[in-house]
Design a protein around this motif. Structure first.
Motif, PDB file in Angstrom:
ATOM      1  N   LEU A   1      -7.882  31.640  -1.178  1.00  0.00           N
ATOM      2  CA  LEU A   1      -8.813  31.077  -0.207  1.00  0.00           C
ATOM      3  C   LEU A   1      -8.581  31.660   1.183  1.00  0.00           C
ATOM      4  CD1 LEU A   1      -8.699  27.286  -1.190  1.00  0.00           C
ATOM      5  CD2 LEU A   1     -10.414  28.993  -1.834  1.00  0.00           C
ATOM      6  N   ILE A   2      -7.321  31.873   1.528  1.00  0.00           N
ATOM      7  CA  ILE A   2      -6.952  32.422   2.830  1.00  0.00           C
ATOM      8  C   ILE A   2      -5.878  33.483   2.624  1.00  0.00           C
ATOM      9  CG2 ILE A   2      -7.566  30.368   4.171  1.00  0.00           C
ATOM     10  CD1 ILE A   2      -4.588  29.584   4.127  1.00  0.00           C
TER      11      ILE A   2
ATOM     12  N   PRO B   1     -16.207  16.130   1.573  1.00  0.00           N
ATOM     13  CA  PRO B   1     -17.558  16.540   1.150  1.00  0.00           C
ATOM     14  C   PRO B   1     -17.572  17.444  -0.087  1.00  0.00           C
ATOM     15  CG  PRO B   1     -17.246  16.936   3.504  1.00  0.00           C
ATOM     16  CD  PRO B   1     -15.915  16.572   2.937  1.00  0.00           C
ATOM     17  N   TYR B   2     -16.416  17.972  -0.465  1.00  0.00           N
ATOM     18  CA  TYR B   2     -16.360  18.948  -1.560  1.00  0.00           C
ATOM     19  C   TYR B   2     -15.697  18.407  -2.822  1.00  0.00           C
ATOM     20  CZ  TYR B   2     -17.332  21.638   2.575  1.00  0.00           C
ATOM     21  OH  TYR B   2     -17.889  22.080   3.744  1.00  0.00           O
ATOM     22  N   ILE B   3     -15.386  17.126  -2.840  1.00  0.00           N
ATOM     23  CA  ILE B   3     -14.746  16.531  -4.016  1.00  0.00           C
ATOM     24  C   ILE B   3     -15.774  16.401  -5.134  1.00  0.00           C
ATOM     25  CG2 ILE B   3     -13.626  14.466  -4.946  1.00  0.00           C
ATOM     26  CD1 ILE B   3     -12.305  14.107  -2.210  1.00  0.00           C
TER      27      ILE B   3
ATOM     28  N   GLY C   1     -10.897  18.943  -7.370  1.00  0.00           N
ATOM     29  CA  GLY C   1     -11.286  19.133  -8.762  1.00  0.00           C
ATOM     30  C   GLY C   1     -11.843  20.515  -9.064  1.00  0.00           C
ATOM     31  N   HIS C   2     -11.765  21.445  -8.102  1.00  0.00           N
ATOM     32  CA  HIS C   2     -12.225  22.818  -8.359  1.00  0.00           C
ATOM     33  C   HIS C   2     -11.546  23.786  -7.391  1.00  0.00           C
ATOM     34  CE1 HIS C   2     -15.115  22.879  -4.913  1.00  0.00           C
ATOM     35  NE2 HIS C   2     -15.036  21.579  -5.093  1.00  0.00           N
ATOM     36  N   LEU C   3     -11.759  25.088  -7.636  1.00  0.00           N
ATOM     37  CA  LEU C   3     -11.055  26.133  -6.889  1.00  0.00           C
ATOM     38  C   LEU C   3     -11.875  26.841  -5.817  1.00  0.00           C
ATOM     39  CD1 LEU C   3      -9.110  27.811  -9.820  1.00  0.00           C
ATOM     40  CD2 LEU C   3      -8.124  26.630  -7.875  1.00  0.00           C
ATOM     41  N   PHE C   4     -13.099  26.432  -5.568  1.00  0.00           N
ATOM     42  CA  PHE C   4     -13.965  27.052  -4.571  1.00  0.00           C
ATOM     43  C   PHE C   4     -14.280  28.510  -4.923  1.00  0.00           C
ATOM     44  CE2 PHE C   4     -12.150  23.430  -2.459  1.00  0.00           C
ATOM     45  CZ  PHE C   4     -13.236  22.890  -1.805  1.00  0.00           C
ATOM     46  N   THR C   5     -14.457  28.791  -6.207  1.00  0.00           N
ATOM     47  CA  THR C   5     -14.785  30.143  -6.650  1.00  0.00           C
ATOM     48  C   THR C   5     -16.283  30.335  -6.851  1.00  0.00           C
ATOM     49  OG1 THR C   5     -14.356  29.454  -8.927  1.00  0.00           O
ATOM     50  CG2 THR C   5     -12.551  30.537  -7.756  1.00  0.00           C
ATOM     51  N   ASP C   6     -17.063  29.261  -6.833  1.00  0.00           N
ATOM     52  CA  ASP C   6     -18.517  29.376  -7.004  1.00  0.00           C
ATOM     53  C   ASP C   6     -19.131  30.131  -5.827  1.00  0.00           C
ATOM     54  OD1 ASP C   6     -18.154  27.847  -9.235  1.00  0.00           O
ATOM     55  OD2 ASP C   6     -18.959  26.000  -8.355  1.00  0.00           O
ATOM     56  N   GLU C   7     -20.245  30.767  -6.084  1.00  0.00           N
ATOM     57  CA  GLU C   7     -20.954  31.538  -5.058  1.00  0.00           C
ATOM     58  C   GLU C   7     -21.360  30.671  -3.865  1.00  0.00           C
ATOM     59  OE1 GLU C   7     -22.095  34.752  -3.142  1.00  0.00           O
ATOM     60  OE2 GLU C   7     -21.107  34.794  -5.090  1.00  0.00           O
ATOM     61  N   GLU C   8     -21.595  29.388  -4.087  1.00  0.00           N
ATOM     62  CA  GLU C   8     -22.003  28.504  -2.988  1.00  0.00           C
ATOM     63  C   GLU C   8     -20.929  28.379  -1.913  1.00  0.00           C
ATOM     64  OE1 GLU C   8     -21.925  24.086  -3.816  1.00  0.00           O
ATOM     65  OE2 GLU C   8     -21.545  24.836  -5.840  1.00  0.00           O
TER      66      GLU C   8
END
Length: 128
Positions: free
Chosen positions: A3-4, A110-112, A42-49
């Motif tokens: 992520l960083i 907001p991302y949960i 609950g996720h890794l922030f790998t989606d295109e969004e």
């Protein structure tokens, strides 16, 4: 892909032990931060969004990576810190083994995608 980057953590932090930490070690601290973020959201922030990464998520990752860098720093542990406070963090080592990490839930709320799982046993009662 993380992520960083270690450069992001060094740019964010004002602490010498973080800024002087080897990039390879900061990469491990970042991994710990990402695992914590995944557990919360609950996720890794790998989606295109999530491209580019939302500022709130990046800040949460930087805060957690900085925290892990300080805690995992041999320099800090070798000094035998009794108590230290900085920003929103405080910890006591040597005498009182007390460590508290930054609470990033409000940044990540907001991302949960899945509700936070409580640890322990959940029992349900049914009537027949």
């Amino acid at each position: 892909m993380p992520l960083i980057t270690p450069a992001d953590v060094k740019a964010y932090s004002t602490f010498p032990q973080v800024q002087n930490r080897a990039d390879e070690l900061l990469a491990q601290d970042i991994l710990e931060a990402e695992i914590e973020i995944e557990e919360i959201t609950g996720h890794l922030f790998t989606d295109e969004e999530f491209n580019p990464l939302p500022a709130r998520v990046k800040l949460a990752a930087q805060k957690l990576a900085q925290f892990y860098a300080i805690i995992n720093s041999d320099e800090a542990l070798a000094r035998g810190i009794k108590q230290e406070r900085f920003e929103n963090y405080s910890y006591t080592l040597a005498d009182g083994e007390n460590v508290s990490e930054p609470d990033v839930r409000s940044l990540l709320a907001p991302y949960i995608r899945v509700p936070h799982r409580r640890k322990g046993v959940e029992m349900r009662m049914m009537t027949f």
